[in-house]
Design an enzyme around this catalytic site. Sequence first.
Site: not given
Ligand SMILES: CC(C)(COP(=O)([O-])OP(=O)([O-])OC[C@H]1O[C@@H](n2cnc3c(N)ncnc32)[C@H](O)[C@@H]1OP(=O)([O-])[O-])[C@@H](O)C(=O)NCCC(=O)NCCSC(=O)C[C@@](C)(O)CC(=O)[O-]
Ligand SMILES: NC(=O)C1=CN([C@@H]2O[C@H](COP(=O)(O)OP(=O)(O)OC[C@H]3O[C@@H](n4cnc5c(N)ncnc54)[C@H](OP(=O)(O)O)[C@@H]3O)[C@@H](O)[C@H]2O)C=CC1
Length: 408
Positions: A303, A228, A99, A403
């Site tokens: 996940d 999920k 996005e 956008h």
């Molecule tokens: C696009 C901006 C940021 C412009 O905003 P602006 O203030 O005109 O930008 P600017 O050129 O003055 O720059 C300000 C800062 O923005 C950043 N920035 C600016 N441009 C860049 C770039 N190219 N790459 C990386 N960073 C950038 C950067 O941090 C920059 O500061 P600087 O570093 O320059 O001091 C602003 O208009 C904005 O945030 N718009 C909102 C867009 C957004 O959030 N989209 C994602 C979600 S939309 C969606 O999927 C969900 C939705 C909407 O459907 C959910 C709902 O229903 O609400």
């Molecule tokens: N089975 C299911 O129903 C589902 C499975 N998943 C999947 O499960 C996976 C994630 O399961 P998850 O249990 O997190 O991972 P893993 O099955 O990969 O197991 C992680 C293992 O790492 C070991 N471990 C080593 N160091 C650490 C630490 N510091 N902290 C915790 N554990 C450590 C533990 O072993 P030990 O236990 O021997 O100590 C732990 O069980 C993902 O791939 C996900 O997509 C997602 C949803 C449902």
Amino acid sequence: MTDPEDLAERVREGDLRIHELEEHADYDTAAHARRLLVERETGTELEAIGDYAFPAEEADPNIENMIGAAQVPMGVVGPVPVAGGAADGEHYLPLATTEGALLASVNRGLGVIRSAGGADARVTKNGMTRAPVFRVAGVAEAAETVEWVEDEFETLRAAAESTTSHGELLDIEPYVVGDSVYLRFAYDTKDAMGMNMATIATGEACELVESETPASLVALSGNLCSDKKPAAINAVEGRGRSVTADALIPGELVEDRLHTTADAIAEANTRKNLIGSAKAGSLGFNAHAANVVGAAFLATGQDEAQVVEAANTITTMDAREREDGTTDLYASVSLASLEVGTVGGGTKLPTQAEALDILGLRGGGDPPGSNADALAEIIAVGALAGELSLLGALSSRHLASAHEDLGR
Ligand SMILES: CC(C)(COP(=O)([O-])OP(=O)([O-])OC[C@H]1O[C@@H](n2cnc3c(N)ncnc32)[C@H](O)[C@@H]1OP(=O)([O-])[O-])[C@@H](O)C(=O)NCCC(=O)NCCSC(=O)C[C@@](C)(O)CC(=O)[O-]
Ligand SMILES: NC(=O)C1=CN([C@@H]2O[C@H](COP(=O)(O)OP(=O)(O)OC[C@H]3O[C@@H](n4cnc5c(N)ncnc54)[C@H](OP(=O)(O)O)[C@@H]3O)[C@@H](O)[C@H]2O)C=CC1
């Protein structure tokens, strides 16, 4: 060396099954053979899918029938200072998405937070849940089962924890519906997201429940977990990490960097994120927390289906008047069920592990659980930045133009 053409041909002729290829060739050759098969059968060329940058064998725990990799662009935003319970200091956040404008937006929000001195963040609750469903004859047996589970919590804990050296059983919450009994087990899974760990441990405890009570296990997951799916229980009780991030943004910054006012953002939040979401019957009282969570999940090997749980985030934005008459903006996000890990699942894959390195959070933390807590806190600050920037864009009427400029 086994020839991928031969393998593809043998699958086409029914001599081999498509998921058996790794038994006859190394993992990369097996993936190549599957691509050839699919290319021939569908008249396609899978050159980009086949151009992946890690040994196929490393993905064996993560994928079956591998043909290659889906490459999603990854960027970074920040750095931003985070004062968390586990996270500390300045962080760049890696995000993977398709996005356009998303990273620009989060980057802008993080820039505003950085200029305001950073964000605070805390994990306020931690418990990965699995809720099996049991059949009983009726309410009398249901009550008997629940009473046994409550009395024998320590016995069940020992059984569950016998399957893991890291996981700890925290709680079992019973629910009765007619002749069904649900037991919602909650675990501290430390640095693992914990779904495999919790499922294996709960399976062990269920054997004890079945042998000592009249209850009969119907399904190890009875959907009260709830994994999920959008579910109020996760929004209320939490699942994985419950995490909140907040920041106080001086009014001047809101005006200079977001081109609007604290009052306008607070009003947009109330009418959009609170009233609009209530009217829609939504579980999500936020603008786009799932955008940041989803992109962070893809980048760091989480996940991706569990983004749905994080969508229940509540965003608050309040204008706070200062003594000098100017107005600051208090901004917060509370994610009730953010399911993250820094070990296990997809976190070991090379690109995802490198993304965790950017955060300094690859692998297990010291103490265990601290890396996953820190990851949750940093993602929450990213979500806060996304909320600030998008609400700013909506309040200043810049969403569509942003956008047009960046997203097409
Ligand atoms: C696009 C901006 C940021 C412009 O905003 P602006 O203030 O005109 O930008 P600017 O050129 O003055 O720059 C300000 C800062 O923005 C950043 N920035 C600016 N441009 C860049 C770039 N190219 N790459 C990386 N960073 C950038 C950067 O941090 C920059 O500061 P600087 O570093 O320059 O001091 C602003 O208009 C904005 O945030 N718009 C909102 C867009 C957004 O959030 N989209 C994602 C979600 S939309 C969606 O999927 C969900 C939705 C909407 O459907 C959910 C709902 O229903 O609400
Ligand atoms: N089975 C299911 O129903 C589902 C499975 N998943 C999947 O499960 C996976 C994630 O399961 P998850 O249990 O997190 O991972 P893993 O099955 O990969 O197991 C992680 C293992 O790492 C070991 N471990 C080593 N160091 C650490 C630490 N510091 N902290 C915790 N554990 C450590 C533990 O072993 P030990 O236990 O021997 O100590 C732990 O069980 C993902 O791939 C996900 O997509 C997602 C949803 C449902």
